[in-house]
Design a protein around this motif. Structure first.
Motif, PDB file in Angstrom:
ATOM      1  N   ALA A  57      -0.793 -14.152  -2.235  1.00 32.98           N
ATOM      2  CA  ALA A  57      -0.080 -12.957  -2.699  1.00 32.98           C
ATOM      3  C   ALA A  57      -1.051 -11.952  -3.312  1.00 32.98           C
ATOM      4  CB  ALA A  57       0.996 -13.350  -3.713  1.00 32.98           C
ATOM      5  N   ALA A  58      -1.999 -12.440  -4.098  1.00 36.77           N
ATOM      6  CA  ALA A  58      -2.996 -11.549  -4.701  1.00 36.77           C
ATOM      7  C   ALA A  58      -3.822 -10.849  -3.627  1.00 36.77           C
ATOM      8  CB  ALA A  58      -3.897 -12.337  -5.652  1.00 36.77           C
ATOM      9  N   TRP A  59      -4.171 -11.571  -2.573  1.00 39.02           N
ATOM     10  CA  TRP A  59      -4.924 -10.951  -1.461  1.00 39.02           C
ATOM     11  C   TRP A  59      -4.085  -9.881  -0.769  1.00 39.02           C
ATOM     12  CZ3 TRP A  59      -9.838 -10.681  -0.808  1.00 39.02           C
ATOM     13  CH2 TRP A  59     -10.662 -11.690  -1.308  1.00 39.02           C
ATOM     14  N   TRP A  60      -2.805 -10.154  -0.571  1.00 44.64           N
ATOM     15  CA  TRP A  60      -1.906  -9.156   0.025  1.00 44.64           C
ATOM     16  C   TRP A  60      -1.867  -7.899  -0.843  1.00 44.64           C
ATOM     17  CZ3 TRP A  60       0.309  -8.446   4.598  1.00 44.64           C
ATOM     18  CH2 TRP A  60       0.468  -9.537   5.454  1.00 44.64           C
ATOM     19  N   LEU A  61      -1.716  -8.061  -2.147  1.00 47.42           N
ATOM     20  CA  LEU A  61      -1.639  -6.913  -3.044  1.00 47.42           C
ATOM     21  C   LEU A  61      -2.935  -6.105  -3.020  1.00 47.42           C
ATOM     22  CD1 LEU A  61       0.188  -8.525  -6.102  1.00 47.42           C
ATOM     23  CD2 LEU A  61       1.184  -7.188  -4.242  1.00 47.42           C
ATOM     24  N   ALA A  62      -4.060  -6.801  -3.048  1.00 49.23           N
ATOM     25  CA  ALA A  62      -5.351  -6.107  -2.972  1.00 49.23           C
ATOM     26  C   ALA A  62      -5.494  -5.383  -1.631  1.00 49.23           C
ATOM     27  CB  ALA A  62      -6.496  -7.103  -3.166  1.00 49.23           C
ATOM     28  N   LEU A  65      -3.492  -2.168  -1.639  1.00 48.06           N
ATOM     29  CA  LEU A  65      -4.157  -1.138  -2.423  1.00 48.06           C
ATOM     30  C   LEU A  65      -5.341  -0.538  -1.657  1.00 48.06           C
ATOM     31  CD1 LEU A  65      -3.927   0.252  -5.145  1.00 48.06           C
ATOM     32  CD2 LEU A  65      -5.455  -1.472  -6.076  1.00 48.06           C
ATOM     33  N   VAL A  66      -6.143  -1.379  -1.050  1.00 46.60           N
ATOM     34  CA  VAL A  66      -7.278  -0.894  -0.258  1.00 46.60           C
ATOM     35  C   VAL A  66      -6.784  -0.120   0.967  1.00 46.60           C
ATOM     36  CG1 VAL A  66      -9.237  -1.632   1.186  1.00 46.60           C
ATOM     37  CG2 VAL A  66      -8.877  -2.656  -1.066  1.00 46.60           C
ATOM     38  N   GLY A  67      -5.733  -0.609   1.603  1.00 50.43           N
ATOM     39  CA  GLY A  67      -5.168   0.096   2.752  1.00 50.43           C
ATOM     40  C   GLY A  67      -4.679   1.487   2.385  1.00 50.43           C
ATOM     41  N   GLY A  68      -4.039   1.626   1.229  1.00 45.76           N
ATOM     42  CA  GLY A  68      -3.599   2.939   0.773  1.00 45.76           C
ATOM     43  C   GLY A  68      -4.767   3.872   0.528  1.00 45.76           C
ATOM     44  N   TRP A  69      -5.837   3.337  -0.043  1.00 47.91           N
ATOM     45  CA  TRP A  69      -7.045   4.135  -0.268  1.00 47.91           C
ATOM     46  C   TRP A  69      -7.653   4.568   1.060  1.00 47.91           C
ATOM     47  CZ3 TRP A  69     -12.173   2.752   0.907  1.00 47.91           C
ATOM     48  CH2 TRP A  69     -13.138   3.630   0.424  1.00 47.91           C
ATOM     49  N   LEU A  70      -7.716   3.644   2.040  1.00 47.93           N
ATOM     50  CA  LEU A  70      -8.277   3.993   3.355  1.00 47.93           C
ATOM     51  C   LEU A  70      -7.458   5.078   4.045  1.00 47.93           C
ATOM     52  CD1 LEU A  70      -9.324   0.503   4.763  1.00 47.93           C
ATOM     53  CD2 LEU A  70     -10.819   2.398   4.104  1.00 47.93           C
ATOM     54  N   ILE A  71      -6.134   5.000   3.936  1.00 47.08           N
ATOM     55  CA  ILE A  71      -5.291   6.032   4.541  1.00 47.08           C
ATOM     56  C   ILE A  71      -5.589   7.382   3.899  1.00 47.08           C
ATOM     57  CG2 ILE A  71      -2.912   6.884   4.691  1.00 47.08           C
ATOM     58  CD1 ILE A  71      -2.047   4.019   5.306  1.00 47.08           C
ATOM     59  N   GLU A  72      -5.756   7.400   2.587  1.00 44.67           N
ATOM     60  CA  GLU A  72      -6.092   8.658   1.917  1.00 44.67           C
ATOM     61  C   GLU A  72      -7.443   9.182   2.389  1.00 44.67           C
ATOM     62  OE1 GLU A  72      -4.327  10.731  -0.095  1.00 44.67           O
ATOM     63  OE2 GLU A  72      -2.680   9.388   0.410  1.00 44.67           O
ATOM     64  N   ARG A  81      -4.218  18.072   5.946  1.00 44.04           N
ATOM     65  CA  ARG A  81      -4.130  16.938   5.020  1.00 44.04           C
ATOM     66  C   ARG A  81      -5.380  16.906   4.167  1.00 44.04           C
ATOM     67  NH1 ARG A  81       0.050  13.055   4.984  1.00 44.04           N
ATOM     68  NH2 ARG A  81       1.409  13.522   6.718  1.00 44.04           N
ATOM     69  N   ARG A  82      -5.278  16.193   3.024  1.00 39.59           N
ATOM     70  CA  ARG A  82      -6.435  16.026   2.143  1.00 39.59           C
ATOM     71  C   ARG A  82      -6.297  14.725   1.358  1.00 39.59           C
ATOM     72  NH1 ARG A  82      -4.767  17.215  -2.903  1.00 39.59           N
ATOM     73  NH2 ARG A  82      -2.869  18.424  -3.087  1.00 39.59           N
ATOM     74  N   PHE A  83      -7.400  14.263   0.826  1.00 39.27           N
ATOM     75  CA  PHE A  83      -7.428  13.087  -0.038  1.00 39.27           C
ATOM     76  C   PHE A  83      -6.762  13.456  -1.358  1.00 39.27           C
ATOM     77  CE2 PHE A  83      -9.251  10.472  -3.324  1.00 39.27           C
ATOM     78  CZ  PHE A  83      -9.345   9.219  -2.746  1.00 39.27           C
ATOM     79  N   CYS A  84      -5.940  12.547  -1.904  1.00 39.04           N
ATOM     80  CA  CYS A  84      -5.248  12.835  -3.161  1.00 39.04           C
ATOM     81  C   CYS A  84      -5.194  11.576  -4.033  1.00 39.04           C
ATOM     82  CB  CYS A  84      -3.837  13.351  -2.876  1.00 39.04           C
ATOM     83  SG  CYS A  84      -2.898  13.726  -4.367  1.00 39.04           S
ATOM     84  N   TRP A  85      -5.836  11.642  -5.199  1.00 39.33           N
ATOM     85  CA  TRP A  85      -5.832  10.512  -6.124  1.00 39.33           C
ATOM     86  C   TRP A  85      -4.429  10.213  -6.638  1.00 39.33           C
ATOM     87  CZ3 TRP A  85      -9.391   7.001  -6.490  1.00 39.33           C
ATOM     88  CH2 TRP A  85     -10.713   7.321  -6.178  1.00 39.33           C
ATOM     89  N   ARG A  86      -3.599  11.241  -6.771  1.00 44.08           N
ATOM     90  CA  ARG A  86      -2.229  11.012  -7.248  1.00 44.08           C
ATOM     91  C   ARG A  86      -1.428  10.191  -6.248  1.00 44.08           C
ATOM     92  NH1 ARG A  86      -0.454  16.872  -8.492  1.00 44.08           N
ATOM     93  NH2 ARG A  86      -1.702  17.070  -6.625  1.00 44.08           N
ATOM     94  N   ASP A  87      -1.700  10.366  -4.947  1.00 47.41           N
ATOM     95  CA  ASP A  87      -1.038   9.525  -3.946  1.00 47.41           C
ATOM     96  C   ASP A  87      -1.447   8.064  -4.118  1.00 47.41           C
ATOM     97  OD1 ASP A  87       0.229  11.720  -2.873  1.00 47.41           O
ATOM     98  OD2 ASP A  87      -1.060  11.859  -1.107  1.00 47.41           O
ATOM     99  N   ILE A  88      -2.724   7.834  -4.391  1.00 50.72           N
ATOM    100  CA  ILE A  88      -3.187   6.466  -4.617  1.00 50.72           C
ATOM    101  C   ILE A  88      -2.523   5.897  -5.876  1.00 50.72           C
ATOM    102  CG2 ILE A  88      -5.204   5.041  -5.186  1.00 50.72           C
ATOM    103  CD1 ILE A  88      -6.840   6.889  -3.366  1.00 50.72           C
ATOM    104  N   GLY A  89      -2.365   6.724  -6.889  1.00 54.11           N
ATOM    105  CA  GLY A  89      -1.665   6.287  -8.094  1.00 54.11           C
ATOM    106  C   GLY A  89      -0.215   5.918  -7.812  1.00 54.11           C
ATOM    107  N   ALA A  90       0.453   6.729  -6.988  1.00 56.10           N
ATOM    108  CA  ALA A  90       1.842   6.423  -6.618  1.00 56.10           C
ATOM    109  C   ALA A  90       1.907   5.142  -5.798  1.00 56.10           C
ATOM    110  CB  ALA A  90       2.450   7.593  -5.844  1.00 56.10           C
TER     111      ALA A  90
END
Length: 108
Positions: A57-62, A65-72, A81-90
């Motif tokens: 489960a911890a690996w899935w969660l990590a 999070l990494v997948g969301g960062w890569l999409i950004e 489109r642009r990179f947005c830290w607030r999207d990563i926060g959401a």
């Protein structure tokens, strides 16, 4: 592949498509950050249903999070489109909230 895995793959593909097309192809969005939160919360619930152990489960969660960062990061290469830290926060808030809810429900 189980139903949860199929739903996860479909949801992840939908998220990737929605995030990696130019903004002008999409309808006006009411609240972008809420959509990020909800999408990653859904992916988290599905991922935790797939996970067999706490470590998995911890690996899935990590990974989420990494997948969301890569999409950004990839969004910076897409027109309108642009990179947005607030999207990563959401994304992180959706992951954390859903993980906490699953944990509180006693699944891990």
């Amino acid at each position: 592949m189980g139903l949860d895995a199929i739903l996860f793959v479909c949801a992840a593909l939908g998220l990737c498509i929605g995030c990696l097309v130019p903004n002008r192809w999409l309808p006006p969005l009411p609240n972008d950050k809420f959509l990020h939160f909800a999408a990653y919360a859904l992916l988290t619930v599905l991922a935790l249903r797939i996970a067999q152990t706490g470590v998995e489960a911890a690996w899935w969660l990590a990974g989420l999070l990494v997948g969301g960062w890569l999409i950004e990061c990839l969004q910076a290469l897409v027109p309108d489109r642009r990179f947005c830290w607030r999207d990563i926060g959401a994304n992180a808030a959706g992951i954390g909230s859903a993980a906490l809810a699953v944990f509180m429900a006693g699944h891990f």
